[in-house]
Each structure stands twice: as C-alpha cells, then as structure tokens.
Enzyme design. Structure first.
Site, PDB file in Angstrom:
ATOM      1  CB  CYS B 109      -0.879   0.032   1.254  1.00 44.11           C
ATOM      2  SG  CYS B 109      -2.508  -0.635   0.969  1.00 44.11           S
ATOM      3  CB  VAL B 110       2.612   3.286  -2.271  1.00 42.82           C
ATOM      4  CG1 VAL B 110       3.837   2.461  -1.993  1.00 42.82           C
ATOM      5  CG2 VAL B 110       1.942   2.821  -3.533  1.00 42.82           C
TER       6      VAL B 110
END
Lengths: 135, 110, 102
Positions: B109-110
């Site tokens: 998850c960025v």
C-alpha cells in the site's frame, strides 16, 4: 503507458540465513504498485527460496515461501530460475513450489510463472532489463 | 496501547494493528471495528473473513487493489469494486479491514 | 581433546564449510546450522568432498533449520545425522570446545 521499464529483481541468497530474500520479496510487492514490467531471477543460492515444503515452526521465523504464490495477484508473472544453479545444488524443477498467474490475453487461463532457463538464457534476461535490483 | 475484550487486554501498535496475530478472536474484531466507528454486519464480515483466508494462504495482507481484484474474482463485480468496498470501510478497505481482521498493515500500500 | 565446529553459511556461497573441513581433526564434529545445512545435501558438487571428510569427522545438521528450508532428511548425504536443539546442546557438552566458522 510509454515509460514502462523492465525491472529485474536478482535473488542470489538462500532464505532465512540472511534477511535479503524476504526484503527482496517485500520490495517486489511494494514496487508492483508502480505498474512496471517486473521479473524475478533466481540464481545461485537464490533458487533455495523456492523449494517446496518449507516449515519454519522450529526456528521461530515466518515462512514466506507461500507469498511467492501471491505474486500473480500483484501482476508479477515471470519468475526465472537458472537450471545450472538448481543442478549444482542437487535440485530439479520438481523440488520447487508452483506459482501461477492468470493470463489476461488468454481468457484468464492459469499459467505457470516459474520458468527454468539456462545460464546463457539468464544472461540474456539480465542484459534485457532496464534496471537490475540485486539482493 | 491495548484493546479490552471480555476483561482481557490485547496489545496493538500506534496505528491500531494488533501486535500478536494469534490474539485475534471474532469478539476482538467487533471491538476494533467499534474503535474505527464501524458497525460489523454480514457484508463486512464477508470481507474480513476473505482477508483472513487470504493471509492464511499467502502469509500477506494484500494491497487494496489486489484485495478488490481478488474480491471481484471470488465474489463478483458487484462487490469487487472501489465504491462498494469504500462504503464498507471508508478509511480504506485494505487498511481498515486488515486491522479488524487482526492482520498486519497491507504489503504494497503506497 | 575434540572440537565441535559450527558452520552457518551455505557452502555454495562461501568457503566456510570447506575451510572448516580442511582444518578439522579426526574425531571432531561438524554441525551445520542455518544456511550451513545446505552442506548436508546429497547429489551436489560437494557431495564427494563431504563423503571423504565424513570418514574422519562426524557430520550433523540442525533439523529445524533443514525443515525451514524445505529439505527432506532423505536428501542428506549418507552418514550426516540430524539433531534438534537438545542434540546441539549435547554436542557442545560432549566436546572440549566449540569453534564457529562464520
């Protein structure tokens, strides 16, 4: 997208003895968000990362070998394994876990992601990459 | 930092993810959900259970786009889409649902 | 006087195991741990060397490290024995000293 680059993650270390193998896999999973053309290469002791039947209950570490099977979900579809590295270690393709991906261009058919190739072919894979990340 | 369930305390990190994954129980999930201002119902349980099965099989909490893609594949497009999933978990289906499911923060998850 | 040698690196990645074997005395024991357990694998380029040294030194692998790496004990070179953590302790107690090959 025109600026897609070929990324090759080069794995040359056995799992568990050092942190390299796990770190590489985590970078691959995080990097997958950038929608580049990602391949993984397993050379030298790196081939040990993909052995079947890993059970880490006795050493108090997380067994991350099942995570390789999730790579298809992350659109990572090419895991190149060097045949000579396997043979030098008394291993064959049968000793490796199965990793599949769904081919978007072929009615989402499941296809094997692991491709055992020769050292010469591995050299070509390396030469063909825009960026090589070594672990 | 800890959650309280039936008089027991369960440690969590600064973001609310539980420290020891084996501490998880369905009762704890209800407590975490309440702390997130979420009322658990069948639809939300379906996603939480899906995540727990995904973790069991692959040993990772999937990134949000991977979660939605996988839900789409197994539960159909009416559930495997951003709108449906964000309605259930407004602060991020992967992050929030993983927290409730007792999993680590999603990988990728960025 | 005898020595227990421990090796924790893969023999395919470093020379630690081969160097250890070249320095071990008859009657010593070599315990392969962590990535060292790959040294116990049969059917590799090292098997012949291991067979030769196995005549004079006792060879062991730490079983939990072998299992972690998905290696069946059946793959071990004949004469290489698996030990658990208690067996590790016994080996330490049985020898006069322990030497690590890092």
């Amino acid at each position: 997208m025109s600026d897609v680059k070929k990324f090759l993650y080069l794995n040359r270390r056995a799992p568990y003895g050092t942190i390299y193998a796990l770190e590489s896999l985590e970078v691959v999973l995080i990097g997958a968000a950038f929608e580049q053309d990602v391949s993984l290469a397993f050379v030298d002791d790196g081939v040990f990362q993909l052995t079947k039947g890993q059970n880490t209950d006795g050493i108090g570490m997380k067994n991350f070998s099942p995570t390789f099977r999730a790579l298809g979900d992350y659109d990572v579809q090419k895991l190149f394994v060097e045949r000579e590295s396997l043979e030098e270690r008394g291993l064959s393709e049968d000793d490796l876990i199965e990793v599949v991906y769904e081919d978007e261009d072929d009615d989402w058919e499941e296809k094997p992601a692991i491709r055992v190739i020769s050292r010469a072919e591995m050299a070509d894979v390396m030469a063909d990459a825009d960026v090589v990340l070594s672990f | 930092m800890a959650y309280e369930v039936n008089g027991q305390t369960v440690e969590h990190d600064e973001e609310g993810y539980i420290t020891n994954l084996s501490d998880w129980t369905p009762e704890l999930a209800e407590v975490i959900a309440k702390a997130e201002d979420i009322e658990m119902d069948d639809e939300r349980w379906e996603v939480v259970n899906f995540l727990r099965e995904y973790y069991d099989e692959y040993q990772i909490a999937p990134a949000v786009r991977v979660l939605i893609k996988s839900v789409k594949k197994t539960m159909g497009p009416e559930k495997g889409n951003n709108k449906y999933m964000y309605e259930l978990f407004p602060y991020g289906p992967a992050k929030q649902a993983c927290k409730i499911a007792g999993l680590p923060k999603p990988t990728g998850c960025v | 006087m005898s020595t227990l040698h421990t090796v924790n690196k893969s023999p395919f990645a470093t020379q630690a195991l081969v160097s250890c074997l070249n320095h071990a005395k008859a009657g010593d024991a070599v315990l392969m741990i962590e990535d060292g357990v790959y040294g116990g694998l049969g059917g590799t380029g090292l098997t012949e060397i291991m067979d030769e040294f196995g005549k004079n030194v006792s060879l062991y692998v730490l079983s939990p490290d072998l299992a972690a790496r998905g290696l069946d004990p059946k793959r071990l070179i004949a004469g290489v024995e698996g030990v658990d953590y208690a067996g590790f302790v016994d080996l330490v107690a049985k020898h006069d000293r322990t030497q690590s090959w890092l």
